[in-house]
Design a protein around this motif. Sequence first.
Motif, PDB file in Angstrom:
ATOM      1  N   GLU A 179       0.834  -1.208   0.000  1.00 33.06           N
ATOM      2  CA  GLU A 179       0.000   0.000   0.000  1.00 33.06           C
ATOM      3  C   GLU A 179       0.869   1.257   0.000  1.00 33.06           C
ATOM      4  OE1 GLU A 179      -4.093  -1.222   2.282  1.00 33.06           O
ATOM      5  OE2 GLU A 179      -2.322  -0.938   3.501  1.00 33.06           O
ATOM      6  N   GLU A 180       1.915   1.231   0.810  1.00 34.74           N
ATOM      7  CA  GLU A 180       2.795   2.394   0.874  1.00 34.74           C
ATOM      8  C   GLU A 180       3.501   2.619  -0.469  1.00 34.74           C
ATOM      9  OE1 GLU A 180       5.346   1.572   4.134  1.00 34.74           O
ATOM     10  OE2 GLU A 180       3.789   1.885   5.654  1.00 34.74           O
ATOM     11  N   SER A 181       3.897   1.529  -1.126  1.00 36.99           N
ATOM     12  CA  SER A 181       4.549   1.643  -2.439  1.00 36.99           C
ATOM     13  C   SER A 181       3.600   2.251  -3.461  1.00 36.99           C
ATOM     14  CB  SER A 181       5.005   0.263  -2.920  1.00 36.99           C
ATOM     15  OG  SER A 181       5.936  -0.292  -2.018  1.00 36.99           O
ATOM     16  N   ALA A 182       2.339   1.830  -3.423  1.00 39.29           N
ATOM     17  CA  ALA A 182       1.341   2.367  -4.353  1.00 39.29           C
ATOM     18  C   ALA A 182       1.099   3.847  -4.088  1.00 39.29           C
ATOM     19  CB  ALA A 182       0.031   1.587  -4.214  1.00 39.29           C
ATOM     20  N   ARG A 183       1.101   4.208  -2.783  1.00 32.02           N
ATOM     21  CA  ARG A 183       0.860   5.607  -2.437  1.00 32.02           C
ATOM     22  C   ARG A 183       2.008   6.482  -2.924  1.00 32.02           C
ATOM     23  NH1 ARG A 183       0.422   4.725   2.427  1.00 32.02           N
ATOM     24  NH2 ARG A 183      -1.770   4.149   2.412  1.00 32.02           N
ATOM     25  N   ILE A 184       3.240   5.968  -2.763  1.00 32.68           N
ATOM     26  CA  ILE A 184       4.415   6.701  -3.234  1.00 32.68           C
ATOM     27  C   ILE A 184       4.375   6.867  -4.751  1.00 32.68           C
ATOM     28  CG2 ILE A 184       6.935   6.559  -3.489  1.00 32.68           C
ATOM     29  CD1 ILE A 184       6.949   5.155  -0.724  1.00 32.68           C
ATOM     30  N   THR A 191      -8.086   3.729  -5.403  1.00 34.20           N
ATOM     31  CA  THR A 191      -7.329   2.778  -6.220  1.00 34.20           C
ATOM     32  C   THR A 191      -6.558   1.788  -5.349  1.00 34.20           C
ATOM     33  OG1 THR A 191      -7.078   4.448  -7.951  1.00 34.20           O
ATOM     34  CG2 THR A 191      -5.587   2.565  -8.031  1.00 34.20           C
ATOM     35  N   ILE A 192      -5.931   2.290  -4.283  1.00 35.83           N
ATOM     36  CA  ILE A 192      -5.178   1.420  -3.364  1.00 35.83           C
ATOM     37  C   ILE A 192      -6.102   0.379  -2.732  1.00 35.83           C
ATOM     38  CG2 ILE A 192      -3.888   1.353  -1.194  1.00 35.83           C
ATOM     39  CD1 ILE A 192      -2.808   4.151  -1.953  1.00 35.83           C
ATOM     40  N   THR A 193      -7.263   0.849  -2.275  1.00 42.82           N
ATOM     41  CA  THR A 193      -8.212  -0.049  -1.624  1.00 42.82           C
ATOM     42  C   THR A 193      -8.725  -1.109  -2.592  1.00 42.82           C
ATOM     43  OG1 THR A 193      -8.902   1.725  -0.127  1.00 42.82           O
ATOM     44  CG2 THR A 193     -10.380  -0.158  -0.344  1.00 42.82           C
TER      45      THR A 193
END
Length: 562
Positions: A179-184, A191-193
């Motif tokens: 999740e953190e990688s996607a946010r970065i 989209t993350i969810t």
Amino acid sequence: MQNKRTGFGTPELLFALSVGILLVVVAFPMLLIFFNAFWVDGHFNVADVVKVLQRKETYQALLNSLFLSGGVTVTGTIVGTFFAWLVTRTDLPFKKTMKLLFLVPFMLPAFIGALAWKMLLSPRAGYINRFFMDVLGFDNPIFDIYTYAGIILVETMYLFPFVFIQVSGALERMDPTLEESARISGADLFTITRKITIPLVLPSILSGALLIMLYSMAHFGTVAVLGVETGIYNIPVLIYEKIHQSAGSFDSIRTATVLATVLVITAALIMWTQNRVLAKGKYQIIAGKSFRPTELKLRGLRIPLFAFCVLYIAFTIILPTATIFLVGGLKTYGLPFDMENLTWANYHHILFEWDLTRDSIWNSITLGLASALITMFAGVIVSYVIVKMKVKGKGILEFLGMLPFSVPGSVIALGVILAWSGKFGISIYNTVWIILVAYIARYMAFSLKANSAALEQVHDSLVEAARASGATMAQALKDVVIPLVRPGMVAAFFLIFLPALRELTVSVLLYGPTTRTIGVAIYTLNEDGETVYSAALAGIALIIIVVGEVLIKRLVTSKNGA
């Protein structure tokens, strides 16, 4: 060098006891259901089974069961997953309190909730519908609770915690690295969810969803309270009608066994599917490590979503509970909730003057205590054989012990009717004993789960040390094992006592003139049109259940602290 012990000692006695308990309480009644369904006049007969399944009422009950359980599974899964995500992965205010409140429906009887919503949303007399028609000038009721949608709505309120609990646990254990990688990388919250969080916890979602389907298929009370008036009935309701309204005729018993067989096969398929899902869902990303997931900021949605949660809790827990107590205090059902229309007389009458309701409270408490004590000790014996003894056939013991967990209550009730109604020399039908036997069978799995978990923590070397010091096997069990597994025994007792206290599906098929339980008394009073007394008894039942839950938590907490 010691000689090998021969003969019939404590281990053999424990194994024999375990086999005897499960054969008598579980295996024998279950086998009789299949035997009566497929065996007629000494011959295997599938043609009659097909005839029963082709009857319009049977076909309709099966369709209704599938449609209702499917609808509840979809809605309960959506609601449970959404609230689990909110309280575990976002900065929602008062998350810990919200998490506890979302678990409250888990301990409340669904049929009492159905009774409350009947009082609120029945087309002609429901208080909410009357408010909209009489005060706001609506021409028609805003919602008819006596519909498929009404039943699905009410069952969703009380079954969504199955998904909520499973998904909350998975989300709390999940490694947030992806999740953190996607946010970065610039992905937004939605989209993350959708692409990362939900797929990773999908096995837990599916597992909880299948539990909802299993319980919804087996539910009697909600459909009986809200569906029968408009011709909506599922398989447990049809079994009840066959047993109670056909005077126990051969045809009605045979139809009931065929219906029970359908429920057992359906439940087995659901449990098999759940095991397959869990087996495939062991991803390393949700391993048991102590991760601390990143909290997602809701920003402008924080207060609106918190308000939505509060409204949901008020609508699904506070409103129906308050309605039960208020209707229970009315002089006559249908009067407005004004002070001049409210009285304590109904509660006084229920508790101190009316033998029917007073006896039902006594029956429920004594049956709950007796079944909890007996099943707790029986569970310790069977669990010890399964966990600690190296004997052939203990896998069968585990299967038999866990079988009632996946079998609907109406099936268990029908099995004990066939087994203990005099055909095999013992007749306890219409007595409190037949309900007790059914409760022991129904809740054996709860005892096995709690006691097996406790026994896993007791190292074999402790018993070996006691034996080496000269203690017999029986003394080692009494002085070493039992004290160490006492927390598991206490947990098993309360896991059984509270569900037994509010049980309806089993006892509604087994009660006699003097053996009504609280659940049966509430249901029969409602069926007889005694709505005010039914609500008053339901209110008393809720107080007993909540007080019991609070005392249990305090007792367990104090024991753990000690």
